[in-house]
Motif scaffolding. Structure first.
Motif, short mmCIF file in Angstrom:
data_model
loop_
_atom_site.label_atom_id
_atom_site.label_comp_id
_atom_site.label_asym_id
_atom_site.label_seq_id
_atom_site.Cartn_x
_atom_site.Cartn_y
_atom_site.Cartn_z
N GLU A 362 0.85 -1.19 0.00
CA GLU A 362 0.00 0.00 0.00
C GLU A 362 0.89 1.24 0.00
N ALA A 390 -2.29 -2.51 -10.60
CA ALA A 390 -1.91 -3.89 -10.27
C ALA A 390 -0.91 -3.96 -9.13
N GLU A 392 -1.13 -2.66 -6.29
CA GLU A 392 -1.84 -2.73 -5.02
C GLU A 392 -2.95 -3.78 -5.06
N GLN A 393 -2.75 -4.79 -5.90
CA GLN A 393 -3.70 -5.89 -6.03
C GLN A 393 -2.96 -7.21 -6.02
#
Length: 531
Positions: A362, A390, A392-393
């Protein structure tokens, strides 16, 4: 994600049996220190086989942490092997990389600028390997702390792997037996291509990688044309005499012939690549004497060994022809010769489950401002969230595999290359990726210059989330393997099945030594080169 400010409270709230919580709290409590460590390695930015200060820092830090460290393992001055044991139990291995890339000096700032006191042609961390090493070190030390607190038996092993950009050390460590006693290996790299972001590799691992240096040597220029010698001149080849073509001519012929034949080497499918570099030693001025030595390095990435061998045959023929034309001898020296990697679904599942528990990186307000400043510096209207979505996924390994396969021919089993593949032939291995800070694409496809990504890898607010997430993921995976012996048994059974189904012996002899004596770039702190 736990912040450093919450670390004291986190340590107090840990349940006695929760080893993972203990490890995560250790990383949270030491996050500022880990970030400082990363900055130190990032600023050193030493190129392949010349990472003397970086390696020395790791050796000293690991010894202070209680590890027994072999300095200069497997005959490689900038490698190491560290071990620590807490009694009977499995041996778990991870590793550090710390080599940088010549020609990529960039300061940890939001505009293009080489690091202080250096030319822009000095090395810099691009991937960045600085974060790779500090992330794995974080996971290693957090695991050690949890093992001590919870009295968990086992052995931790940590290798220092120089010259990854040339696949230089892992093949040597492997041939010398440094991975033989590992029960499991965790391999990490910061994300560098979609869909491999915040995930683990599933079936499609990296392919073969070959790298070789051809040295053209003109040791007997006087025999080129004996009748032209001037008996009145003390110089065997006077200024007006016919001179031997010399090593530079051989290099030019080799370079031109190999580039001309590039389209004929392999089919135009399969994602293979071919690159070259001239190693600049020997003739340094435009004198009239025949050039004595010229060196040309080739590296090629292919999906399989058969394709790599065909490129090798072409290059060997070209080298012989070029040397003959220029009145030279040719010497060759392997740098690396790596096999494609082996998958291990058991370890991939274990690691990804830990990544799910932790969550993706994050980027906080400070990191967002950094991203906006860089976008503004390159002429892009700053975005509300400047980072690639992407990053933060999470993406499940099976889904990443599906997306990856969409980009490849059906026959192709491996894609791109990295030398972790050699380790996968000695023990069960999982390869995983955590996002590095990457800016979001623009609607019009405006490209970002390379300095922007390099800078993001050195700015603390943007690179620390990578270190924290990767470190916690490694620690959680190690602790699962230490406490659940059935997982290691299943991983070993899968490894044995894959080896039996497709044996792949090493591609270099057991006595192969690292090519540390070749004239690799060695930039000093004032920006000059010194061999």
């Amino acid at each position: 994600m736990t912040s450093p400010e919450d670390s004291t409270q986190s340590l107090e709230c840990v349940l006695p049996g929760d080893a993972k919580a203990t490890a995560r709290a250790w990383i949270a409590a030491h996050l500022n220190e880990l970030t400082e460590w990363h900055t130190h390695i990032w600023e050193l930015a030493e190129p392949a086989w010349r990472e003397y200060q970086s390696q020395a820092w790791y050796v000293e830090t690991l010894r202070e942490a209680g590890f027994a460290v072999e300095d200069g393992s497997a005959g490689m001055p900038t490698a190491f092997c560290a071990e620590w044991s807490n009694g009977e139990g499995p041996t778990l291995l991870t590793y550090a990389e710390y080599d940088a890339v010549p020609g990529n000096s960039q300061a940890a700032t939001t505009h293009e600028q080489p690091r202080a006191g250096l030319t822009r042609f000095a090395p810099g961390h691009t991937d960045p390997h600085s974060a790779l090493g500090i992330s794995t070190l974080a996971g290693l030390l957090a695991t050690k702390h949890a093992m001590e607190v919870h009295n968990l038996g086992g052995r931790l092993k940590y290798t220092g792997e120089p010259a990854e950009k040339m696949h230089g050390s892992k093949v040597v460590h492997g041939l010398r037996g440094y991975y033989d006693d590992a029960d499991a290996i965790v391999s990490f790299h910061p994300f560098y291509m979609l869909p491999l972001c915040n995930t683990a590799r599933w079936d499609t691992h990296c392919g073969a990688y070959y790298s070789k240096v051809y040295s053209f040597v003109c040791d007997h220029p006087e025999t080129w044309q004996l009748s032209s010698a001037d008996p009145n001149s003390p110089i065997p080849a006077s200024h007006s005499a016919a001179r031997a073509p010399g090593a530079n001519v051989a290099l030019s012929q080799m370079y031109t012939a190999s580039r001309t034949m590039l389209d004929s080497m392999l089919p135009a499918t399969g994602g293979w690549s071919f690159s070259d570099a001239i190693l600049t030693d020997g003739q340094a001025t435009a004198d009239n004497l025949p050039q004595r030595v010229a060196r040309l390095q080739y590296s090629w990435r292919t999906p399989d060994v058969e394709m790599a061998e065909h490129v090798l045959a072409v290059l060997d023929r070209n080298a012989t022809a070029a040397a003959t034309m220029a009145h030279c001898a040719v010497e060759d020296r392997w740098v690396a010769r790596s096999r494609p990697g082996r998958a291990n679904h058991v370890l991939a599942d274990v690691l990804y489950a830990n990544l799910e528990q932790i969550g993706p990186p994050e980027y906080g307000p400070e990191a967002v401002e950094v991203g906006k400043e860089i976008q503004s510096a390159v002429g892009i209207e700053p975005m509300e969230n400047p980072f690639l979505a992407a990053t933060e996924q999470l993406i499940e390994p099976q889904e990443a595999e599906r997306v990856l396969r969409e980009q490849m021919p059906a026959w192709q089993r491996n894609w791109t290359s990295d030398d972790y593949v050699e380790m996968s032939h000695y023990a069960p291995l999982v390869r995983f990726y955590i996002a590095r800070p990457t800016l979001a694409p623009t609607d019009d496809g405006h490209p970002y210059p390379s300095w922007a990504m390099n800078a993001l890898g050195g700015i603390p607010s943007t690179i620390t989330p990578t270190i924290e997430t990767a470190g916690k993921t490694i620690a959680g995976t190690f602790l699962d393997l230490l406490q659940r012996p059935g997982l290691l048994a299943d991983a070993k059974a899968e490894f044995d099945r894959r080896v039996d189904a497709e044996p792949m012996p090493p591609l270099l002899p057991e006595n192969f030594t690292a090519p540390i004596s070749l004239p690799w770039p060695d930039y000093t702190r004032n920006g000059s080169r010194d061999w």
